[in-house]
Design an enzyme around this catalytic site. Structure first.
Site, short mmCIF file in Angstrom:
data_model
loop_
_atom_site.label_atom_id
_atom_site.label_comp_id
_atom_site.label_asym_id
_atom_site.label_seq_id
_atom_site.Cartn_x
_atom_site.Cartn_y
_atom_site.Cartn_z
N LYS A 24 44.49 56.64 -54.09
CA LYS A 24 43.07 56.27 -54.07
C LYS A 24 42.85 54.99 -53.26
O LYS A 24 41.94 54.89 -52.44
CB LYS A 24 42.58 56.08 -55.52
CG LYS A 24 41.22 55.45 -55.66
CD LYS A 24 40.12 56.36 -55.18
CE LYS A 24 38.80 55.61 -55.08
NZ LYS A 24 37.74 56.42 -54.51
N CYS A 33 33.65 50.36 -53.45
CA CYS A 33 34.93 51.06 -53.24
C CYS A 33 35.62 50.54 -51.98
O CYS A 33 36.62 49.85 -52.08
CB CYS A 33 34.69 52.57 -53.13
SG CYS A 33 34.21 53.32 -54.70
N1 LIG Z 1 30.55 54.83 -57.80
C1 LIG Z 1 31.38 55.43 -56.98
O1 LIG Z 1 30.97 56.01 -55.97
C2 LIG Z 1 32.87 55.46 -57.26
C3 LIG Z 1 33.67 56.33 -56.50
C4 LIG Z 1 35.02 56.38 -56.79
C5 LIG Z 1 35.57 55.59 -57.80
N2 LIG Z 1 34.76 54.75 -58.50
C6 LIG Z 1 35.38 53.95 -59.56
O2 LIG Z 1 34.95 54.47 -60.81
C7 LIG Z 1 34.88 53.41 -61.77
C8 LIG Z 1 33.50 53.38 -62.38
O3 LIG Z 1 32.58 53.12 -61.34
P1 LIG Z 1 31.02 53.36 -61.50
O4 LIG Z 1 30.44 53.24 -60.15
O5 LIG Z 1 30.77 54.59 -62.29
O6 LIG Z 1 30.64 52.07 -62.39
P2 LIG Z 1 29.23 51.77 -63.10
O7 LIG Z 1 29.12 50.31 -63.19
O8 LIG Z 1 28.15 52.57 -62.45
O9 LIG Z 1 29.42 52.36 -64.57
C9 LIG Z 1 30.34 51.89 -65.48
C10 LIG Z 1 29.76 52.02 -66.87
O10 LIG Z 1 30.78 51.67 -67.79
C11 LIG Z 1 30.18 50.97 -68.87
N3 LIG Z 1 31.23 50.25 -69.57
C12 LIG Z 1 31.85 49.09 -69.25
N4 LIG Z 1 32.81 48.80 -70.14
C13 LIG Z 1 32.80 49.78 -71.07
C14 LIG Z 1 33.57 50.04 -72.24
N5 LIG Z 1 34.56 49.23 -72.62
N6 LIG Z 1 33.26 51.13 -72.95
C15 LIG Z 1 32.26 51.96 -72.58
N7 LIG Z 1 31.51 51.77 -71.48
C16 LIG Z 1 31.78 50.70 -70.71
C17 LIG Z 1 29.10 50.15 -68.22
O11 LIG Z 1 28.09 49.80 -69.13
C18 LIG Z 1 28.58 51.11 -67.14
O12 LIG Z 1 27.47 51.88 -67.58
C19 LIG Z 1 35.24 52.13 -61.02
O13 LIG Z 1 36.62 51.88 -61.15
C20 LIG Z 1 34.95 52.49 -59.58
O14 LIG Z 1 35.71 51.73 -58.67
C21 LIG Z 1 33.42 54.67 -58.26
#
Ligand SMILES: NC(=O)c1ccc[n+]([C@@H]2O[C@H](COP(=O)([O-])OP(=O)(O)OC[C@H]3O[C@@H](n4cnc5c(N)ncnc54)[C@H](O)[C@@H]3O)[C@@H](O)[C@H]2O)c1
Length: 433
Positions: A217, A271
């Site tokens: 990744k 990312c």
């Molecule tokens: N957004 C993208 O396009 C994308 C693509 C690939 C990978 N990722 C990875 O995926 C992961 C999540 O990214 P995202 O964009 O969905 O983040 P985001 O901030 O949109 O969502 C994360 C959610 O997790 C919640 N959260 C935090 N701690 C928590 C806990 N202990 N228990 C329950 N909920 C909790 C937050 O309130 C939030 O709603 C990250 O590692 C990111 O790098 C994101």
């Protein structure tokens, strides 16, 4: 749980990745509890609504919530499969140190309800070794369970890493159709996770070990970052040499083995602009190219601010429209956005002269407060602004015909208006033809 039974699934973190994932699993008729620490997120989802912008997600969430297949909660619940999709930002130490505390806190929650037969899958983008660190944490919290890689017997639970590689704006499609790398702490863990993903993924799922999947990744996004850095460096060289970078790249790409990416105002999002640092942090001495790629892409943002500043100062009085704040086209995500950085800098310098066009924003972000800059629509900008600075390639900007912008001086950092001509006296700036 036997293979043909539908697993109860708990998705932890209901953001851009967790919510679409939860909805797609629920659509595959696996009952899902989505867990989030933010109460408003939970309430919104339980009303069948969504708190993020993503194509077709609203209808899907409404449907699965109405059918009772997706419920949201602030409390973790027992399940057969746990999918962790919480943020992995940097620590606030100014050194781009990965902060895995959200992952560890989610893993600790899971440990509290974990039972024999369960599978835990980490989807958050994570430094190499995080899945094993999660296993160590759970091992400490649940000494009653036999964990993979820590026992010669059959382990009680499976732990795997399976990263996301979706494109915002196409998340539902890509969640289903992209190929996936599934890394188990052991091959058995990988097979358990594979069986789960096969329920809703149509792309090819390739199994590997957890560390390789974590690194895969990071490598994917570091590769993109370094290649964009090459294009951005070319754009700055071209500005210096009074060349049209778009023309140079177009011509170079006619070589059958050359495929240079397009420059932009920098690299943003959570990312591509973040993940390379997870590699750099793990092997700082061995990653000079990846580090330089990051530096070049950051330098491009400052270059754009400088170029725009020169242009605005050379045209006193002309209202300026900054087109776009999102970190990429056609999405409402403004996190780590170079467009937002550039527009805010320009707003701070030129105040009320600056109009911001961002069709995906209801209001301007906080840093624009008291700058005097104002959020307007594209029609207002085209009718009233003598300088147009293109920062995001939203479709709504791309379709603006040449005659509607011919009165304006254009600085197109995205190359969306190819009919615009290079203005030789101002390197990198284009005048609408
Ligand atoms: N957004 C993208 O396009 C994308 C693509 C690939 C990978 N990722 C990875 O995926 C992961 C999540 O990214 P995202 O964009 O969905 O983040 P985001 O901030 O949109 O969502 C994360 C959610 O997790 C919640 N959260 C935090 N701690 C928590 C806990 N202990 N228990 C329950 N909920 C909790 C937050 O309130 C939030 O709603 C990250 O590692 C990111 O790098 C994101």
């Amino acid at each position: 749980m036997r293979g043909e039974e539908k697993p109860q699934v708990c998705v932890i973190g209901l953001g851009y990745i967790g919510l679409p994932t939860a909805a797609i699993i629920a659509r595959a008729n696996c009952p899902v509890t989505g867990v989030d620490v933010t109460e408003s997120v939970v309430e919104t989802i339980n009303r069948g609504e969504i708190h993020i912008e993503e194509v077709d997600l609203d209808g899907l969430v409404r449907g699965v919530v109405q059918r009772g297949m997706l419920k949201a909660s602030t409390e973790i619940v027992p399940a057969d499969v746990f999918v962790i999709a919480v943020p992995t930002p940097f620590e606030k130490d100014g050194h781009h140190t990965p902060d895995t505390s959200y992952v560890m806190s989610a893993a600790a929650e899971v440990a509290g309800v974990l039972k024999k037969g369960d599978t835990i899958i980490l989807e958050s983008t994570s430094p190499v070794g995080t899945t094993e660190a999660m296993r160590e944490l759970i091992s400490g919290l649940r000494p009653d369970l036999k964990l993979p890689g820590k026992t010669d017997e059959t382990p009680d639970v499976a732990i795997a890493y399976c990263p996301e590689r979706v494109l915002p704006g196409k998340i539902l499609e890509e969640l289903t159709h992209n190929d996936r790398s599934i890394g188990g702490i052991t091959p058995r863990c990988a097979r358990k996770a594979l069986a789960f993903y096969k329920r809703f993924v149509r792309g090819t799922c390739v199994t590997t070990d957890a560390r390789s999947a974590e690194m895969t990744k990071l490598v994917e996004n570091a590769y993109r970052d370094v290649n964009i850095a090459f294009a951005n460096e070319l754009s700055m060289i071209s500005d210096e040499m009074d060349l049209d970078v778009w023309e140079v790249i177009k011509l170079a790409n006619r070589h059958p083995r050359v495929n240079i990416l397009q420059p932009g105002p920098g690299v943003g999002g959570h990312c591509i602009a973040v993940d390379p640092y997870f590699i750099i942090h793990g092997a700082p001495e061995q990653s000079p190219l990846i580090r330089t790629g990051r530096e070049v892409n950051d330098a491009k943002m400052h270059h754009v601010v400088e170029q725009a500043t020169k242009l605005i100062e050379a045209n006193p009085g002309a209202p300026v429209a900054c087109l776009g704040l999102a970190f990429k086209a056609n999405i409402d995500d403004f996190r780590e956005s170079p467009a937002r950085f550039v527009a805010a800098k320009i707003a701070r310098q030129f105040g009320e002269r600056v109009k911001i066009v961002e069709p995906y924003a209801a209001e301007l972000p906080r840093e624009f407060e008291s700058t005097g800059a104002e959020l307007v629509d594209i029609d207002f900008a085209l009718e009233n602004c003598g300088i147009l600075i293109v920062l995001v390639d939203h479709d709504i900007f791309k379709v603006v015909p040449a005659e509607e912008r011919q009165h304006a001086i254009v600085y197109d950092t995205r190359g969306i208006w190819p009919d615009a001509q290079m203005k030789p006296s101002k390197p990198g700036l284009r005048l609408a033809s």
